[in-house]
Design a protein around this motif. Structure first.
Motif, short mmCIF file in Angstrom:
data_model
loop_
_atom_site.label_atom_id
_atom_site.label_comp_id
_atom_site.label_asym_id
_atom_site.label_seq_id
_atom_site.Cartn_x
_atom_site.Cartn_y
_atom_site.Cartn_z
N ALA A 66 17.30 -10.70 22.57
CA ALA A 66 16.30 -10.16 21.64
C ALA A 66 16.82 -10.20 20.21
CB ALA A 66 15.93 -8.73 22.03
N GLU A 67 18.08 -9.87 20.02
CA GLU A 67 18.68 -9.88 18.68
C GLU A 67 18.67 -11.30 18.11
OE1 GLU A 67 22.95 -8.60 16.95
OE2 GLU A 67 22.04 -7.21 18.38
N HIS A 68 19.05 -12.29 18.93
CA HIS A 68 19.04 -13.68 18.49
C HIS A 68 17.60 -14.15 18.23
CE1 HIS A 68 20.07 -17.90 18.12
NE2 HIS A 68 19.11 -18.16 18.99
N SER A 69 16.70 -13.82 19.14
CA SER A 69 15.30 -14.25 19.01
C SER A 69 14.63 -13.64 17.80
CB SER A 69 14.52 -13.88 20.28
OG SER A 69 15.04 -14.57 21.38
N CYS A 70 15.08 -12.45 17.42
CA CYS A 70 14.50 -11.77 16.27
C CYS A 70 14.69 -12.58 14.99
CB CYS A 70 15.13 -10.39 16.12
SG CYS A 70 14.31 -9.39 14.87
N VAL B 229 7.58 -11.46 22.81
CA VAL B 229 6.30 -11.53 22.10
C VAL B 229 6.19 -10.37 21.12
CG1 VAL B 229 5.03 -12.84 23.85
CG2 VAL B 229 5.13 -10.36 24.02
N SER B 230 5.36 -10.57 20.12
CA SER B 230 5.17 -9.56 19.08
C SER B 230 4.09 -8.56 19.45
CB SER B 230 4.82 -10.24 17.75
OG SER B 230 3.61 -10.98 17.88
N ARG B 231 3.71 -8.53 20.72
CA ARG B 231 2.73 -7.57 21.22
C ARG B 231 3.23 -7.03 22.55
NH1 ARG B 231 -2.40 -10.56 23.60
NH2 ARG B 231 -1.40 -11.36 25.45
N LYS B 232 2.52 -6.11 23.15
CA LYS B 232 3.03 -5.43 24.34
C LYS B 232 2.49 -5.99 25.65
CE LYS B 232 5.11 -1.48 22.74
NZ LYS B 232 6.46 -1.26 23.10
N ARG B 233 1.28 -6.50 25.71
CA ARG B 233 0.66 -6.77 27.00
C ARG B 233 0.18 -8.20 27.19
NH1 ARG B 233 -0.56 -1.54 25.63
NH2 ARG B 233 -0.30 -0.06 27.30
N GLY B 234 -0.05 -8.53 28.48
CA GLY B 234 -0.83 -9.69 28.83
C GLY B 234 -0.14 -11.03 28.99
N ARG C 94 10.36 -5.87 32.45
CA ARG C 94 9.88 -5.81 31.07
C ARG C 94 10.92 -5.04 30.25
NH1 ARG C 94 6.32 -2.16 31.88
NH2 ARG C 94 7.45 -0.48 30.94
N TYR C 95 11.18 -5.52 29.04
CA TYR C 95 12.12 -4.88 28.14
C TYR C 95 11.39 -4.60 26.83
CZ TYR C 95 16.17 -4.55 24.94
OH TYR C 95 17.10 -4.14 24.01
N ASN C 96 11.30 -3.32 26.46
CA ASN C 96 10.71 -2.95 25.18
C ASN C 96 11.79 -3.08 24.12
OD1 ASN C 96 8.18 -2.33 26.28
ND2 ASN C 96 8.90 -0.31 26.87
N VAL C 97 11.60 -4.01 23.21
CA VAL C 97 12.61 -4.29 22.18
C VAL C 97 12.65 -3.12 21.19
CG1 VAL C 97 13.35 -5.88 20.37
CG2 VAL C 97 12.19 -6.77 22.42
N PRO C 98 13.80 -2.45 21.05
CA PRO C 98 13.89 -1.32 20.10
C PRO C 98 13.68 -1.80 18.66
CG PRO C 98 15.79 -1.37 21.60
CD PRO C 98 15.05 -2.66 21.78
N GLU C 99 13.01 -0.98 17.88
CA GLU C 99 12.73 -1.33 16.48
C GLU C 99 14.01 -1.55 15.68
OE1 GLU C 99 9.85 0.57 14.01
OE2 GLU C 99 8.52 0.91 15.72
N SER D 187 9.92 -7.59 14.52
CA SER D 187 8.89 -8.62 14.68
C SER D 187 8.55 -8.93 16.14
CB SER D 187 9.31 -9.92 13.98
OG SER D 187 10.49 -10.42 14.57
N LEU D 188 9.43 -8.61 17.07
CA LEU D 188 9.17 -8.85 18.49
C LEU D 188 9.20 -7.51 19.21
CD1 LEU D 188 11.49 -11.97 18.89
CD2 LEU D 188 8.99 -11.96 18.68
N ARG D 189 8.21 -7.25 20.06
CA ARG D 189 8.08 -5.93 20.66
C ARG D 189 8.45 -5.86 22.14
NH1 ARG D 189 2.63 -3.26 18.82
NH2 ARG D 189 3.70 -1.51 19.75
N THR D 190 8.23 -6.97 22.86
CA THR D 190 8.42 -6.94 24.31
C THR D 190 9.06 -8.23 24.79
OG1 THR D 190 6.41 -5.62 24.51
CG2 THR D 190 7.23 -6.61 26.52
N ALA D 191 9.89 -8.11 25.82
CA ALA D 191 10.46 -9.28 26.49
C ALA D 191 10.11 -9.18 27.97
CB ALA D 191 11.97 -9.33 26.31
N ILE D 192 9.64 -10.28 28.55
CA ILE D 192 9.37 -10.37 29.97
C ILE D 192 10.40 -11.34 30.54
CG2 ILE D 192 7.70 -11.04 31.74
CD1 ILE D 192 6.80 -8.62 30.09
N LEU D 193 11.05 -10.95 31.62
CA LEU D 193 12.13 -11.74 32.20
C LEU D 193 11.66 -12.43 33.48
CD1 LEU D 193 15.07 -11.96 31.27
CD2 LEU D 193 15.65 -10.25 32.98
#
Length: 192
Positions: A54-58, A120-125, A140-145, A150-156
């Motif tokens: 997530a840090e790299h993807s950010c 993704v920069s959103r939470k669902r779907g 599912r991983y909720n990316v801490p602010e 810019s990215l809110r959620t990661a799905i593995l």
């Protein structure tokens, strides 16, 4: 004139009801896909590699490089490819021709077999398919602010090299019909 009065009265009643409930924008409107497929996904327990990904993807989610793509409508064959590594895709979903909301799909073909994070920069779907078979998403991983704004959620998900996977997204609110997508292999060494 009588119909106009009824419509005005109805609109006023709805506006009053929404105002009393805190406004017209609801953060949690969900389609059946969004509520059933997202909410049932367990939170990731081992987040060390995910936090690193997530840090790299950010960096890509905030600085790019960016590529704008319009997803193919759901139910059609998708030729929109999002397989290039270290790229942030700005995905726009087409409006549904039947029903409400927006929905679309893109294709992803991993170069290596392994575990991938779809940030993704959103939470669902997000749903992932191999042909007509839905791929099991691990968690599912909720990316801490404090890690990324810019990215809110990661799905593995575990994926196989060389297989064309269809990523499907849906949104009920227009504000969720465009979002950023960054795909990262989680076991991959990340260089800044």
């Amino acid at each position: 004139m009588k119909d106009l009065f009824k419509k005005t009265l109805l609109a006023s009643g709805v506006a009053l009801l929404l105002t009393g409930c805190g406004g017209t924008v609801d953060e949690s409107p969900q389609t059946s896909l969004e509520s059933q497929q997202y909410d049932l996904l367990a939170a990731c327990t081992d987040t060390t590699e995910l936090a690193e990904a997530a840090e790299h993807s950010c960096v890509h989610g905030e600085l790019g490089p960016f590529e704008n793509v319009t997803a193919s409508p759901l139910g059609t064959v998708s030729f929109v490819d999002v397989s290039a590594p270290h790229l942030a895709y700005v995905v726009t979903l087409p409006a549904r021709t039947s029903g409400l909301g927006w929905g679309g799909s893109v294709m992803f073909t991993p170069e290596e077999s392994g575990e991938y994070a779809f940030l993704v920069s959103r939470k669902r779907g997000l749903r992932i398919f191999n042909g007509d078979v839905e791929v099991t998403r691990e968690c599912r991983y909720n990316v801490p602010e404090e890690v990324c704004t810019s990215l809110r959620t990661a799905i593995l998900a575990d994926l196989e090299a060389g297989v064309d996977y269809r990523l499907e997204f849906e949104a009920i609110a227009e504000r969720n019909s465009q979002f950023t997508l960054v795909i990262e292999e989680t076991g991959h060494a990340h260089a800044e």
